[in-house]
Design a protein around this motif. Structure first.
Motif, PDB file in Angstrom:
ATOM      1  N   UNK A 256       0.852  -1.180   0.000  1.00 50.68           N
ATOM      2  CA  UNK A 256       0.000   0.000   0.000  1.00 50.68           C
ATOM      3  C   UNK A 256       0.896   1.242   0.000  1.00 50.68           C
ATOM      4  N   UNK A 257       0.957   1.948  -1.131  1.00 48.61           N
ATOM      5  CA  UNK A 257       1.831   3.134  -1.210  1.00 48.61           C
ATOM      6  C   UNK A 257       1.505   4.160  -0.132  1.00 48.61           C
ATOM      7  N   UNK A 258       2.547   4.807   0.337  1.00 50.91           N
ATOM      8  CA  UNK A 258       2.406   5.816   1.387  1.00 50.91           C
ATOM      9  C   UNK A 258       1.935   7.131   0.762  1.00 50.91           C
ATOM     10  N   UNK A 259       0.799   7.611   1.244  1.00 51.37           N
ATOM     11  CA  UNK A 259       0.245   8.866   0.751  1.00 51.37           C
ATOM     12  C   UNK A 259       0.672   9.989   1.702  1.00 51.37           C
ATOM     13  N   UNK A 260       1.325  11.066   1.211  1.00 51.95           N
ATOM     14  CA  UNK A 260       1.501  11.418  -0.209  1.00 51.95           C
ATOM     15  C   UNK A 260       2.864  11.077  -0.765  1.00 51.95           C
ATOM     16  N   UNK A 261       3.740  10.481   0.021  1.00 50.16           N
ATOM     17  CA  UNK A 261       5.152  10.399  -0.344  1.00 50.16           C
ATOM     18  C   UNK A 261       5.426   9.498  -1.546  1.00 50.16           C
ATOM     19  N   UNK A 262       4.678   8.408  -1.687  1.00 51.26           N
ATOM     20  CA  UNK A 262       4.962   7.477  -2.780  1.00 51.26           C
ATOM     21  C   UNK A 262       3.900   7.503  -3.880  1.00 51.26           C
ATOM     22  N   UNK A 263       2.815   8.187  -3.636  1.00 50.20           N
ATOM     23  CA  UNK A 263       1.693   8.127  -4.577  1.00 50.20           C
ATOM     24  C   UNK A 263       2.045   8.732  -5.930  1.00 50.20           C
ATOM     25  N   UNK A 264       2.823   9.804  -5.945  1.00 47.69           N
ATOM     26  CA  UNK A 264       3.191  10.436  -7.219  1.00 47.69           C
ATOM     27  C   UNK A 264       3.923   9.453  -8.112  1.00 47.69           C
ATOM     28  N   UNK A 265       4.805   8.655  -7.514  1.00 42.56           N
ATOM     29  CA  UNK A 265       5.596   7.701  -8.296  1.00 42.56           C
ATOM     30  C   UNK A 265       4.864   6.386  -8.528  1.00 42.56           C
ATOM     31  N   UNK A 266       4.194   5.868  -7.496  1.00 45.41           N
ATOM     32  CA  UNK A 266       3.625   4.528  -7.573  1.00 45.41           C
ATOM     33  C   UNK A 266       2.114   4.512  -7.833  1.00 45.41           C
ATOM     34  N   UNK A 267       1.460   5.646  -7.646  1.00 48.75           N
ATOM     35  CA  UNK A 267       0.002   5.661  -7.733  1.00 48.75           C
ATOM     36  C   UNK A 267      -0.606   5.309  -6.392  1.00 48.75           C
ATOM     37  N   UNK A 268      -1.915   5.455  -6.275  1.00 53.54           N
ATOM     38  CA  UNK A 268      -2.590   5.240  -5.000  1.00 53.54           C
ATOM     39  C   UNK A 268      -3.096   3.820  -4.820  1.00 53.54           C
ATOM     40  N   UNK A 269      -3.160   3.037  -5.885  1.00 53.81           N
ATOM     41  CA  UNK A 269      -3.737   1.701  -5.790  1.00 53.81           C
ATOM     42  C   UNK A 269      -2.768   0.710  -5.148  1.00 53.81           C
ATOM     43  N   UNK A 270      -3.297  -0.277  -4.401  1.00 51.41           N
ATOM     44  CA  UNK A 270      -2.435  -1.330  -3.850  1.00 51.41           C
ATOM     45  C   UNK A 270      -1.687  -2.056  -4.965  1.00 51.41           C
ATOM     46  N   UNK A 271      -0.481  -2.489  -4.666  1.00 51.07           N
ATOM     47  CA  UNK A 271       0.375  -3.151  -5.658  1.00 51.07           C
ATOM     48  C   UNK A 271       0.564  -4.602  -5.257  1.00 51.07           C
ATOM     49  N   UNK A 272       0.298  -5.516  -6.174  1.00 48.34           N
ATOM     50  CA  UNK A 272       0.515  -6.941  -5.937  1.00 48.34           C
ATOM     51  C   UNK A 272       1.098  -7.560  -7.195  1.00 48.34           C
ATOM     52  N   UNK A 273       1.419  -8.834  -7.106  1.00 49.26           N
ATOM     53  CA  UNK A 273       2.064  -9.492  -8.239  1.00 49.26           C
ATOM     54  C   UNK A 273       3.552  -9.640  -7.969  1.00 49.26           C
ATOM     55  N   UNK A 274       4.064 -10.828  -8.198  1.00 50.81           N
ATOM     56  CA  UNK A 274       5.458 -11.115  -7.834  1.00 50.81           C
ATOM     57  C   UNK A 274       6.440 -10.179  -8.508  1.00 50.81           C
ATOM     58  N   UNK A 275       6.281  -9.956  -9.823  1.00 46.48           N
ATOM     59  CA  UNK A 275       7.228  -9.109 -10.550  1.00 46.48           C
ATOM     60  C   UNK A 275       7.141  -7.662 -10.070  1.00 46.48           C
TER      61      UNK A 275
END
Length: 214
Positions: free
Chosen positions: A74-93
């Motif tokens: 779960x990206x840290x808002x607001x510090x990582x959202x600009x780079x990673x987006x706000x949506x949860x990230x899953x998937x091995x790669x």
């Protein structure tokens, strides 16, 4: 301190008769009484009253908590959202590319548990192997149960994959039971799957108000 939690409709558990203007009296981390608010308020005039809109139900159970908190970032808002987006990230790669340290997993898990509490969740199933994640889950107050043999796919929405909202209830609101419940902005239980768990306005675990919609 005794607290009366009341809502427009109290649903003590799956298969229980809904009670309009019902309430639960919380003493410490347990439910002392449950019944009509007017009667409880008369018997306990010095109890603090919390009035909630909607439906008061047992807290909810989510399956696959380890997938949601150890294999979802779960990206840290607001510090990582600009780079990673706000949506949860899953998937091995996708997770491998992030090169997440254990400390970051712990921070992500704390954000994830807050999302669960904001959906009325009080219990999760799963086996947590990352120490920082396990610590975050324990500190959140969520009850951890063994994985279930047959369960819906992991989802932040406790109602996903359920035929009825009652299938997500964890426990019954009765005297002596843990004070572990949630309140949703809905007219009745049947409306909950359509309204969604994000309609949660309050979550109580161990008698403590751990989430309150602002």
């Amino acid at each position: 301190m005794r607290t009366l939690h009341t809502a427009e409709l109290l649903v003590p558990g799956a298969g229980c008769e809904p009670l309009p203007d019902g309430a639960v009296l919380v003493e410490g981390d347990r439910i002392a009484e449950a019944g009509p608010f007017a009667e409880l308020a008369e018997r306990h005039p010095h109890a603090r009253a919390r009035r909630w809109p909607g439906v008061l139900t047992p807290g909810l159970l989510v399956h696959g908590g380890d997938a949601l908190l150890e294999r979802t970032y779960y990206p840290d808002d607001p510090y990582e959202v600009t780079e990673l987006g706000a949506d949860p990230i899953s998937g091995e790669a996708e997770l491998e590319a992030l090169k997440i340290t254990e400390a970051r997993w712990g921070h992500s898990a704390r954000r994830g548990t807050q999302k669960l509490l904001a959906r009325g969740v009080v219990a999760v199933t799963g086996r947590f192997t990352v120490p920082a994640v396990r610590t975050a889950v324990v500190r959140s107050g969520l009850t951890v149960l063994p994985p279930a043999a047959s369960a819906p796919p992991p989802s932040l929405d406790p109602f996903a994959g359920r035929d009825a909202a009652e299938q997500a209830f964890y426990g019954v609101l009765e005297p002596g039971a843990p004070a572990r419940f949630a309140v949703f902005a809905a007219q009745d239980v049947q409306a909950l799957p359509a309204r969604g768990a994000t309609s949660c306005v309050a979550t109580v675990i161990g008698g403590r108000l751990l989430h309150r919609r602002r």
